[in-house]
Design a protein around this motif. Structure first.
Motif, PDB file in Angstrom:
ATOM      1  N   LYS A 184       0.791  -1.280   0.064  1.00 30.94           N
ATOM      2  CA  LYS A 184       0.037   0.056   0.061  1.00 30.94           C
ATOM      3  C   LYS A 184       0.680   1.297  -0.122  1.00 30.94           C
ATOM      4  CE  LYS A 184      -4.381  -1.945   1.773  1.00 30.94           C
ATOM      5  NZ  LYS A 184      -4.934  -1.469   0.636  1.00 30.94           N
ATOM      6  N   ASP A 248      -4.538   4.298   8.274  1.00 31.02           N
ATOM      7  CA  ASP A 248      -5.442   4.874   7.224  1.00 31.02           C
ATOM      8  C   ASP A 248      -5.458   6.302   7.416  1.00 31.02           C
ATOM      9  OD1 ASP A 248      -7.947   4.304   5.360  1.00 31.02           O
ATOM     10  OD2 ASP A 248      -8.554   5.604   6.882  1.00 31.02           O
ATOM     11  N   VAL A 252      -2.180   6.100   4.321  1.00 27.73           N
ATOM     12  CA  VAL A 252      -2.159   4.343   4.167  1.00 27.73           C
ATOM     13  C   VAL A 252      -3.466   3.827   3.694  1.00 27.73           C
ATOM     14  CG1 VAL A 252      -0.890   2.313   3.977  1.00 27.73           C
ATOM     15  CG2 VAL A 252       0.127   4.266   4.967  1.00 27.73           C
ATOM     16  N   PHE A 255      -5.766   0.535   5.036  1.00 27.95           N
ATOM     17  CA  PHE A 255      -4.748  -0.297   5.650  1.00 27.95           C
ATOM     18  C   PHE A 255      -5.904  -1.059   6.737  1.00 27.95           C
ATOM     19  CE2 PHE A 255      -1.984  -2.077   8.441  1.00 27.95           C
ATOM     20  CZ  PHE A 255      -0.855  -2.595   7.771  1.00 27.95           C
TER      21      PHE A 255
END
Length: 333
Positions: A184, A248, A252, A255
């Motif tokens: 990611k 997140d 990211v 995730f």
């Protein structure tokens, strides 16, 4: 003609017999749910004593005892990534007296990283109720030249290919979390597998690793100053560290390396009985000792949900981990 007529008559009698038996079977299942448990319950933990699953299993056992009025006996059957204990339960009578406590990774990771598992979890077991959410914590060595998670993400990208991360072993939850992170963020890091999360943590403390995704055992070492917690590898913040952001939140996106821990029964367990046990576990989760054991283990108490919702959540979990395992060619030790 006679044979054909006889066969039709036999088929009608069989169909009528099945119709008559259906209410009887339903009544029997309902009766078994009402009377459960009428004897001790065996709670199989599919990992070794002292680990996260074992701690949860024993806490569940203690919380259920005063509710059900029967001993709930914990039995450890470790091996094959939880498959040996799962097989033992899957081959037991579907009567509610042999249950499994396992991490959801048995369902969401195991089928993708083992060439052959002792059981097909989605076929041979029935999810009954979730108990806790297993969290992956992003820990880094304190000597890493970053102050917070955002600086860490920048540092990882600038030093892609030159960093190391450790895990509890090939195909483990922390390993999948590490590979999910690399996928990611578009970065690369050398994966160093260990035989468990504890030895990986020791090398992080010694400064021999740059970072790990830790299932919670490293939290007790934060006060020592040799490692730092930078982010949560789940879809929401945790109650123990409310100020620590999720990956997140930091960009990211999507995730989520969490895994649900829960209770499972053999396939074929009557739905009414599953519902009864689900309700008892939901009420047991109100027990403060159980909740404290879960939180002390680095996990979060799971929100009560039906068996059907639990199954759906496990399928979603498999949908997060499965593609990573396949894309990266991950195989278990």
């Amino acid at each position: 003609m006679y044979c054909e007529a006889a066969n039709k008559s036999l088929s009608r009698r069989l169909a009528l017999g099945l119709l008559l038996l259906s209410p009887l079977a339903a009544a029997t299942a309902e009766e078994s749910a009402t009377s459960w448990p009428g004897k001790p319950v065996r709670l199989v933990v599919n990992f070794a004593p002292g680990g996260a699953v074992d701690v949860v299993g024993r806490a569940v056992s203690a919380a259920l005892l005063p509710r059900v009025g029967q001993p709930v006996v914990v039995e450890n059957r470790a091996g094959a990534g939880g498959g040996i204990g799962a097989e033992n339960v899957a081959k037991s009578a579907p009567d509610g007296y042999t249950l499994l406590v396992s991490a959801g990774t048995l369902f969401s990771i195991g089928p993708f990283v083992y060439d052959k598992m002792p059981v097909d979890p989605f076929k041979d077991l029935v999810p009954v109720a979730p108990v806790s959410r297993g969290i992956q914590y992003l820990l880094v060595r304190s000597s890493l030249p970053v102050k917070d998670a955002r600086e860490f993400l920048d540092y990882v990208k600038k030093n892609s290919g030159a960093m190391t991360y450790g895990s509890a072993g090939n195909g483990s939850g922390p390993h999948l979390a590490g590979e999910m992170f690399k996928a990611k963020t578009g970065t690369s890091a050398l994966h160093v597998p260990y035989k468990g999360a504890a030895p990986a943590l020791q090398d992080l403390l010694a400064g021999r690793l740059d970072y790990v995704f830790d299932p919670g055992i490293g939290l007790s070492q934060l006060a020592g100053g040799k490692i730092r917690l930078l982010a949560i590898g789940g879809d929401k913040r945790v109650s123990r560290f409310p100020d620590v952001p999720t990956l997140d939140e930091l960009g990211v996106k999507d995730f989520n390396a969490e895994s649900l821990f829960g209770v499972f029964a053999p396939a074929g367990t009557p739905a009414a009985l599953v519902k009864k046990i689900n309700a008892e576990i939901g009420k047991a989760l109100e027990n403060e000792s159980l909740r404290s054991a879960i939180l002390a283990n680095g996990a979060e108490v799971a929100a009560p949900m039906s068996a059907e919702s639990f199954l759906k959540a496990l399928r979603q979990e498999a949908g997060r981990f499965g593609p990573i395992a396949k894309e990266r060619g991950i195989r278990a030790d």
